[in-house]
Design a protein around this motif. Structure first.
Motif, PDB file in Angstrom:
ATOM      1  N   GLU A 584       1.933   1.504  12.922  1.00 44.36           N
ATOM      2  CA  GLU A 584       2.734   3.180  12.244  1.00 44.36           C
ATOM      3  C   GLU A 584       4.627   2.532  12.752  1.00 44.36           C
ATOM      4  OE1 GLU A 584       1.926   6.047  14.348  1.00 44.36           O
ATOM      5  OE2 GLU A 584      -0.766   5.507  14.715  1.00 44.36           O
ATOM      6  N   ASN A 603       3.675   2.909   8.763  1.00 41.85           N
ATOM      7  CA  ASN A 603       2.066   1.684   7.594  1.00 41.85           C
ATOM      8  C   ASN A 603       2.190   0.936   9.038  1.00 41.85           C
ATOM      9  OD1 ASN A 603       1.260   2.679   5.203  1.00 41.85           O
ATOM     10  ND2 ASN A 603       3.649   2.846   4.604  1.00 41.85           N
ATOM     11  N   ASP A 604       0.873   0.314   8.339  1.00 38.63           N
ATOM     12  CA  ASP A 604       0.926  -0.915   9.630  1.00 38.63           C
ATOM     13  C   ASP A 604       0.891  -2.034   8.790  1.00 38.63           C
ATOM     14  OD1 ASP A 604      -0.366   0.602  11.784  1.00 38.63           O
ATOM     15  OD2 ASP A 604      -2.190   0.672  11.214  1.00 38.63           O
ATOM     16  N   TYR A 752      -3.102  -5.807  -1.227  1.00 38.51           N
ATOM     17  CA  TYR A 752      -2.129  -4.239  -0.975  1.00 38.51           C
ATOM     18  C   TYR A 752      -1.292  -3.557  -2.031  1.00 38.51           C
ATOM     19  CZ  TYR A 752      -4.109  -5.274   4.116  1.00 38.51           C
ATOM     20  OH  TYR A 752      -5.119  -5.696   4.866  1.00 38.51           O
ATOM     21  N   ASN A 753      -2.082  -2.677  -1.776  1.00 34.67           N
ATOM     22  CA  ASN A 753      -0.789  -1.797  -2.689  1.00 34.67           C
ATOM     23  C   ASN A 753      -0.576   0.088  -2.292  1.00 34.67           C
ATOM     24  OD1 ASN A 753      -2.615   1.207  -3.122  1.00 34.67           O
ATOM     25  ND2 ASN A 753      -4.472  -0.763  -3.541  1.00 34.67           N
ATOM     26  N   SER A 755      -0.053   3.278  -2.253  1.00 38.62           N
ATOM     27  CA  SER A 755      -1.069   4.764  -3.240  1.00 38.62           C
ATOM     28  C   SER A 755      -0.257   5.469  -3.537  1.00 38.62           C
ATOM     29  CB  SER A 755      -2.579   5.067  -1.971  1.00 38.62           C
ATOM     30  OG  SER A 755      -1.783   5.392  -0.824  1.00 38.62           O
ATOM     31  N   LYS A 757      -1.441   9.229  -5.898  1.00 41.41           N
ATOM     32  CA  LYS A 757      -2.624  10.380  -6.198  1.00 41.41           C
ATOM     33  C   LYS A 757      -2.231  11.111  -7.793  1.00 41.41           C
ATOM     34  CE  LYS A 757      -6.310  13.794  -4.207  1.00 41.41           C
ATOM     35  NZ  LYS A 757      -6.424  14.374  -3.387  1.00 41.41           N
ATOM     36  N   LYS A 768       1.341   5.519   1.943  1.00 36.95           N
ATOM     37  CA  LYS A 768       0.107   4.474   2.450  1.00 36.95           C
ATOM     38  C   LYS A 768       0.386   3.463   1.312  1.00 36.95           C
ATOM     39  CE  LYS A 768      -1.052   5.365   6.756  1.00 36.95           C
ATOM     40  NZ  LYS A 768      -0.047   5.881   7.239  1.00 36.95           N
ATOM     41  N   LEU A 769      -0.091   2.208   2.802  1.00 34.37           N
ATOM     42  CA  LEU A 769      -0.026   0.528   2.390  1.00 34.37           C
ATOM     43  C   LEU A 769      -1.728   0.419   2.847  1.00 34.37           C
ATOM     44  CD1 LEU A 769       0.771  -1.678   1.228  1.00 34.37           C
ATOM     45  CD2 LEU A 769       0.889  -2.702   3.974  1.00 34.37           C
ATOM     46  N   LYS A 770      -2.544   0.219   1.229  1.00 39.34           N
ATOM     47  CA  LYS A 770      -3.992   0.211   1.325  1.00 39.34           C
ATOM     48  C   LYS A 770      -4.147  -1.516   1.167  1.00 39.34           C
ATOM     49  CE  LYS A 770      -5.495   3.052  -2.514  1.00 39.34           C
ATOM     50  NZ  LYS A 770      -6.243   4.336  -2.555  1.00 39.34           N
ATOM     51  N   GLU A 771      -5.138  -1.496   1.369  1.00 44.88           N
ATOM     52  CA  GLU A 771      -6.251  -2.723   0.734  1.00 44.88           C
ATOM     53  C   GLU A 771      -6.415  -2.593  -0.865  1.00 44.88           C
ATOM     54  OE1 GLU A 771      -8.834  -6.589   2.960  1.00 44.88           O
ATOM     55  OE2 GLU A 771      -8.611  -4.337   3.192  1.00 44.88           O
ATOM     56  N   SER A 774      -3.101  -3.017  -6.514  1.00 41.03           N
ATOM     57  CA  SER A 774      -3.151  -1.868  -8.315  1.00 41.03           C
ATOM     58  C   SER A 774      -3.098  -1.905  -9.408  1.00 41.03           C
ATOM     59  CB  SER A 774      -2.224  -1.342  -8.347  1.00 41.03           C
ATOM     60  OG  SER A 774      -1.355   0.248  -8.561  1.00 41.03           O
TER      61      SER A 774
END
Length: 869
Positions: A584, A603-604, A752-753, A755, A757, A768-771, A774
């Motif tokens: 975080e 973010n982690d 990672y990307n 995100s 919407k 938010k960073l997610k695996e 993109s």
């Protein structure tokens, strides 16, 4: 035809020219009566910088430019001249004009330059004012030294051009000295933005500098300072002492040590990183640098130390933990924190005050402030001694209450002492009997004069008699015409008015002489007592400087604690492993600039050198990629300065160097395009990587064609992954979605990307960073948000849809996805055909007249790989 007569040189003109010749390149402020005057070219410059009237005077047939200002306005005008980059020689009258027949003796009492000043109006209290000296010793070896004359801090070191360049960027000197013959090289490396002064070759000689240094420090060698083996650093440092001598600064006892800047002790931050992370200065108008968020210091010297810590993060785990222990103690004990705040508030700038003592420039009011500052040492020692924190024991032992000096100042100086030594009212009653007697004569005059007036009015029968004073006659008796017949014969008439007569008496003249003599003697005695007090204070300079160092460190650590509590920071875990594990994490500056009610999206992030060394981050503009990259670097940097960090938790495996390549800038004045600047910065990173480096790269390869950009970015990522000696932890943000393919072949690269919407043709940034990678940049959506005309946005959408359907795009995409699967550092294509006739045929088909250099290198690389295969 008769020859025109030469303009006659007046004695004043002659004196001016003689003094001006001794200070070439300096603006001479020439004291004439109550004014500081400038002449000729100096007057033209002064009038433009200061906005004062430029006039001309006829001097023996020649018209000379002239511009001046009242002497009491020096503190107003001098800072403006110095900030404009001028070296200013202040030429004062060394004799009292009233006691001299003919020309008054004059001389330069101080040469103020951008890097050499004690003037409070020139200096920024919360920043150091460094004078730097650069010595060019070899092709890639430089010596460098830094001095803040206002505090006595003196540093030296030597190293590569890149190392010295980064130090110059971090210390941000107000003035730089270097050898005249290296002008082109200096400007090529450091640019032309600095105020500079050049010397001839002979000054930059090691033996000459060494002798200057040991003579100043009164030592037989420099081993005690740990710099004996720094030949080039010693040379640079000695030049600074020579410059001080040239600028009439000879009382320099507060410069008591020469500190070594050891690059092995501090994290490497190159000049691009210091700029890109906006540590001390914002890159753009309205921006906020990190220092503004972290600086909650109470004293100016604490603020200055904090700035140094920002550009010199530590690499030693024990030193970092010691700082963190103290910050945690302050943060957890509100009573101690509040007590320390109250103790620090009255201290002020003790560091610069004691420097003024050493150079005999302190005034009476500042001496009283010195006493008030030292008065706080006793309660500070008491507070620290009662603390269970072991790190504070060291500080307690280093503090000296200087009780003898404090008591002497309190006993001799008035609390409301003036700023000028010749204004009187400095010394307390009871310090000197003769002074007390003179005070009675000088300050009980009204009563004495009233007695004379009453006695003489009764004796002469003149009820309207009054005693007054003017500069022409001194004290006099005034009698109206109605009573002038009653005037005694022994009175001496001095002036006749329309309605009255003025007289003097022998008694009045004797009393006047006593008063005038008393005032002169009072100033003389008070000056002597004050000067003795300054000499006594000079014996405590070293002890007071040590107090200042302790107080500034406590102030900086207290600032970290206050910011940690206010902003909800956590204590980082400092480890020797190569893990960076942030939970975080937040950007320390951006989160403070958000509108009320809006919170920062944390973010982690995880990096190590075994499983996840490089993260490729894709996602649209404005999604938060750049903020994520910068916050990671800032969290690591803050942790290694001993500061708590904006995160729920953070494990920071020590880093030795932090590199950032972000943003787009050009340098057209030096013929460098945006892409050239980008490549220069990237080359600096790749050539200076360390064993524990953290690398932040944002949008590499944007300034050229798509294929060139992808190729360069791809190759750099491979290099960072495949380097056999180094495994730098790396964050790599890009719009080149083709780079996602690297994760298929290189095991320590992960995708990672950030995100987003999409809702009803609009995008919502989730930040938010997610695996996962993109495939979209949403550039047209961002253009729409920026206010692009709707017709342009609609047309761009049409073109995009057409291109996405194009077979060419799919083909090119397939080519890139198939391209690099080699373990060689710069391979772009796998060998798919045997050597032989095919390679010969390819070489024959090449049109060398149309190939660009990079295309030629890529072709050569491709053919070489085939031969290796």
């Amino acid at each position: 035809m008769a020859k025109a007569a030469e303009p006659k040189e007046t004695p004043l003109n002659k004196q001016y020219n003689q003094i001006k010749a001794k200070y070439p390149g300096a603006m001479l402020l020439f004291r004439v009566g109550d004014f500081y005057e400038t002449f000729g070219e100096d007057a033209i410059k002064a009038s433009k910088i200061l906005g004062i009237v430029l006039t001309r005077r006829n001097n023996g047939g020649s018209n000379d430019e002239l511009a001046g200002f009242p002497h009491h306005s020096l503190d107003t005008y001098l800072p403006r001249l110095v900030r404009a980059g001028q070296r200013v020689a202040i030429c004062d009258q060394l004799e009292d004009p009233k006691s001299v027949k003919g020309i008054v003796k004059r001389g330069v009492t101080e040469l103020v330059t951008p890097g050499v000043s004690f003037n409070d109006n020139v200096l920024d209290v919360r920043q150091n004012n460094y004078l730097a000296s650069v010595h060019f010793a070899g092709d890639d070896l430089l010596g460098v030294a830094f001095l803040d004359i206002s505090t006595g801090e003196f540093f030296t070191t030597e190293g590569t051009t890149a190392y010295v360049d980064k130090l110059i960027q971090g210390f941000s000197p107000a003035e730089i000295l270097y050898c005249k013959k290296h002008r082109k090289r200096f400007e090529h490396i450091f640019g032309e933005k600095y105020n500079t002064y050049t010397f001839e070759d002979w000054v930059y000689a090691y033996d000459f500098s060494y002798e200057l240094l040991i003579k100043h420090f009164k030592t037989s060698n420099l081993k005690g300072f740990g710099v004996e083996n720094l030949r080039e650093g010693i040379t640079a440092a000695g030049v600074i002492l020579q410059y001080l001598n040239d600028t009439e600064h000879r009382e320099m006892s507060h410069i008591s040590r020469l500190n070594r800047l050891d690059k092995d002790h501090y994290v490497w931050l190159d000049r691009f990183t210091i700029r890109n992370l906006e540590l001390l200065f914002a890159q753009y108008e309205g921006g906020v640098p990190l220092i503004e968020v972290l600086d909650q210091t109470i004293t100016p010297m604490g603020a200055r130390l904090l700035r140094k810590w920002m550009v010199l993060p530590l690499k030693n785990k024990a030193q970092i933990e010691e700082r963190l222990d103290t910050v945690e103690f302050f943060r957890s004990d509100d009573a101690v924190m509040q007590s320390l705040i109250q103790i620090l508030k009255p201290i002020g700038d003790l560091e610069r005050l004691v420097s003024k003592v050493a150079v005999r420039r302190i005034n009476p009011r500042e001496m009283v402030q010195l006493k008030r500052a030292l008065d706080q040492i006793t309660p500070l020692k008491q507070l620290l001694s009662e603390s269970p924190n072991k790190a504070l024991e060291k500080y307690t032992a280093q503090l000296n209450d200087c009780r003898f000096l404090v008591d002497k100042i309190a006993a001799e100086l008035r609390e409301d002492a003036p700023t000028q030594v010749n204004q009187g009212n400095m010394i307390r009653t009871g310090v000197d009997e003769a002074l007390d007697e003179l005070h009675k004569i000088a300050f009980s005059g009204k009563d004495y004069l009233l007695d004379i007036q009453t006695r003489e009015a009764e004796r002469t029968g003149i009820p309207s008699l009054k005693i007054a004073y003017n500069k022409v006659f001194g004290y006099y008796l005034e009698v109206s015409n109605a009573h002038k017949e009653k005037v005694p014969q022994e009175w001496i008439r001095k002036q006749t008015l329309v309605n009255a007569e003025r007289y003097i008496t022998e008694e009045l003249k004797v009393y006047e002489e006593k008063i005038l003599t008393a005032e002169s003697k009072i100033n003389e005695i008070e000056f002597r007592i004050f000067n003795d007090l300054v000499v006594t204070a000079g014996e405590f300079v070293t002890a007071i400087q040590e107090n200042a160092r302790v107080i500034s460190a406590l102030d900086a650590l207290l600032s970290f604690a206050r910011v940690a509590r206010k902003n909800g920071y956590c204590r980082p875990v400092i480890s020797e492993n190569r893990v960076l594990n942030i939970k975080e994490g937040r950007h320390p500056v951006i989160e403070q600039q958000l509108p009320p009610g809006e919170t920062y999206v944390p973010n982690d992030l995880y990096l190590d050198d075994d499983t996840q060394q490089i993260i490729i981050i894709t996602g649209p503009n404005m999604a938060g990629k750049s903020a994520l990259l910068r916050q990671t670097a800032l969290i690591v940097l803050m942790a290694q300065t001993g500061c708590f960090v904006p995160a729920a938790s953070a494990e920071v495996g020590l880093v030795d160097k932090i590199f950032t390549r972000v943003g787009a800038n050009d340098n057209l004045s030096r013929g460098e395009s945006t892409f050239m600047v980008e490549m220069t910065e990237t080359a600096s990173i790749l050539n200076n990587l360390g064993d524990r480096s953290l690398v932040i790269m944002d949008e590499i390869g944007r300034g050229t064609s798509t294929y060139d950009g992808v190729s360069i970015a791809w190759s750099i990522a491979e290099y960072l992954h495949n380097n056999p000696k180094l495994k730098p932890r790396t964050l790599f943000a890009t719009h080149y979605h083709e780079l996602n393919n690297l994760a298929n072949d290189l095991q320590r690269i992960k995708n990672y990307n950030v995100s987003v919407k999409e809702l009803n043709g609009r995008i919502v940034f989730l930040r938010k960073l997610k695996e996962g990678g993109s495939e979209h940049s949403f550039g047209i959506h961002v253009a729409q948000l920026a206010g692009m005309p709707q017709s342009v946005v609609l047309r761009a959408n049409e073109i995009l849809q057409a291109l996405e359907k194009s077979e060419a795009k799919e083909k090119n995409k397939q080519k890139l996805s198939d391209a690099p699967k080699s373990n060689y550092q710069l391979n772009f294509f796998d060998p798919v055909d045997p050597v032989g006739e095919e390679i010969k045929e390819r070489i024959r088909e090449l049109d060398l007249n149309t190939l660009s250099p990079i295309e030629a290198l890529l072709k050569l690389n491709e053919l070489q790989n085939k031969l290796k295969g």
